[in-house]
Design an enzyme around this catalytic site. Structure first.
Site, mmCIF file in Angstrom:
data_model
loop_
_atom_site.group_PDB
_atom_site.id
_atom_site.type_symbol
_atom_site.label_atom_id
_atom_site.label_comp_id
_atom_site.label_asym_id
_atom_site.label_seq_id
_atom_site.Cartn_x
_atom_site.Cartn_y
_atom_site.Cartn_z
ATOM 1 N N CYS B 10 41.794 0.068 0.137
ATOM 2 C CA CYS B 10 40.528 0.674 0.496
ATOM 3 C C CYS B 10 40.581 1.088 1.970
ATOM 4 O O CYS B 10 41.496 0.742 2.694
ATOM 5 C CB CYS B 10 39.365 -0.272 0.247
ATOM 6 S SG CYS B 10 39.510 -1.837 1.109
ATOM 7 N N CYS B 13 40.994 -1.643 4.475
ATOM 8 C CA CYS B 13 42.309 -2.276 4.501
ATOM 9 C C CYS B 13 43.231 -1.511 5.442
ATOM 10 O O CYS B 13 43.975 -2.106 6.218
ATOM 11 C CB CYS B 13 42.921 -2.312 3.097
ATOM 12 S SG CYS B 13 41.796 -2.915 1.843
#
Lengths: 351, 80
Positions: B10, B13
């Protein structure tokens, strides 16, 4: 936008910090209270536009609403983030472990609202909950409530439709999460969960992050969340409010009233069906919601649409497919969609 | 030292990976950052909100992207 609060890690005397919080809070209240009068002065006196003219009203609506929603958004995101720094998903899981269905669903929906949670974590959270023994239906109540009743959605509804509608949205959103999770739990669908979920073994200690943060870090964290969110949301907000302002000034009042007013029973199911595959954050739906509601679409229909967009989306389904077999996924969409449908009709009946 | 970023790709991240990289550079450390993207693996660490950062197998932060300064502190602590 300058940084009012220190980055996490810097130390400032706490007297200074709380002084700053009080000062900013005071400025916020003053700004909120004077917003209307300030723009009255600028638009009608300074710029000399006629009060009551289409252009004057539209411009006033735009600047006033933008200021109001930005203030509400920053204030509430700040408070919510600081409060949430006391709650963690690990704590929530511990609270839900071993709960019985029914009350457990209520607790899960409530915790879904207050637990800090990003939909990109839906899968690890699902595995973590189920592997730790939280019943399936209770886990699903949590996963439904979390995106549906989020602070951005509630603030925007508050700003657009007032507090009564906002309260009803929260209550009905929670109800959908509770009932849908309960029903899904009663259906005993564990066999339609991918088997690896139950086989996942948790090793090591459960981590309890960020529960012992000092206050200055919590406040700094809140401020950073405000910045990130406002940065992310403002383009949608401006488009939404501009559209709202244009419609406010020019479009005929009953543009949609004929086919999507309270009188058409098919309007709600169509709104839900259109909303499910759409993916957007609450902020992104504003332009549509605002425009639709202004032009005569019944409020329940509009809110059902909004719920369907934020609670059920194609990308989320694709993520959840990793842990749920297609049959369970379909049942999930069916039950939640049915709940939203009911809420739409109820809303139209109540308001 | 072993540094792992736990997350399934994501946006946050990637932000955590970038921030960790910057913190390592500031400290003058040359340690590769491993990405753990398998859901089962992530959950086995006890992590339920991504992104998370593990140093030497121990999870240090979860569910948020810490500032570079906080990361430098964490990394300096562990490498000392």
């Amino acid at each position: 936008m300058s940084v009012f609060l220190p980055e996490p890690g810097t130390r400032r005397s706490s007297v200074n910090l709380w002084g700053l919080v009080v000062a900013v809070g005071f400025a916020w209240v003053v700004g909120y209270l004077l917003n209307g009068r300030f723009w009255d002065f600028v638009v009608f006196d300074l710029l000399g536009l006629d009060q009551g003219s289409r252009l004057g009203e539209a411009i006033h609506f735009f600047v006033y609403d933008t200021t109001k929603i930005l203030l509400l958004l920053s204030g509430i995101i700040f408070i919510v983030t600081v409060l949430r720094s006391f709650v963690t998903i690990e704590r929530t899981r511990a609270l839900l472990g071993g709960r019985r269905e029914g009350l457990g669903n209520v607790a899960a929906a409530g915790l879904g609202v207050v637990t800090p949670f990003c939909s990109c974590s839906a899968v690890p959270a699902f595995i973590g909950f189920v592997a730790a023994g939280v019943p399936l239906g209770i886990t699903l109540s949590f996963l439904i409530a979390s995106p549906m009743v989020n602070e951005v959605a509630v603030i925007l509804i508050l700003g657009m439709f007032g507090w009564k509608v906002a309260v009803l949205y929260v209550v009905f959103g929670l109800l959908v999460a509770i009932v849908a999770g309960y029903v899904l739990g009663r259906l005993r669908l564990e066999r339609w969960v991918e088997p690896f979920v139950f086989e996942t073994k948790l090793r090591g200690d459960v981590i309890e992050p960020s529960t012992d943060m000092p206050w200055e870090d919590r406040l700094a964290f809140g401020w950073q969340e405000v910045k990130t969110n406002v940065r992310k949301i403002w383009p949608y907000l401006l488009v939404g409010i501009a559209l709202g302002a244009a419609i406010h000034g020019w479009a005929p009042e009953d543009l949609f009233a004929d086919w999507a007013g309270a009188g058409n029973p098919l309007a709600v199911p169509i709104a839900v069906l259109v909303g499910i595959p759409l993916y957007s954050s609450a902020a992104g739906v504003i332009p549509l919601v605002q425009a639709l509601a202004d032009k005569g679409v019944a409020l329940g229909t509009v809110l059902a649409f909004m719920m369907a967009v934020v609670a059920l989306s194609l990308p989320e389904m694709i993520l959840l497919r990793r842990v749920l077999k297609p049959k369970l996924l379909a049942t999930f969409v069916g039950v939640v969609g049915g709940g939203i449908l009911t809420v739409g009709y109820l809303f139209n009946a109540v308001i | 030292m072993k540094i792992e970023v736990l997350g399934t790709g994501c946006k946050n991240c990637n932000a955590l990976e970038a921030a960790t990289y910057e913190a390592l550079q500031q400290l003058g450390l040359e340690v590769p950052i491993d990405k753990v993207t398998d859901y089962g693996e992530i959950v086995a660490y006890g992590v339920m909100s991504t992104p998370a950062l593990a140093i030497d197998g121990e999870v240090k932060t979860t569910g948020r992207v810490p500032s570079v300064r906080e990361l430098t502190d964490l990394l300096a602590e562990t490498s000392a």
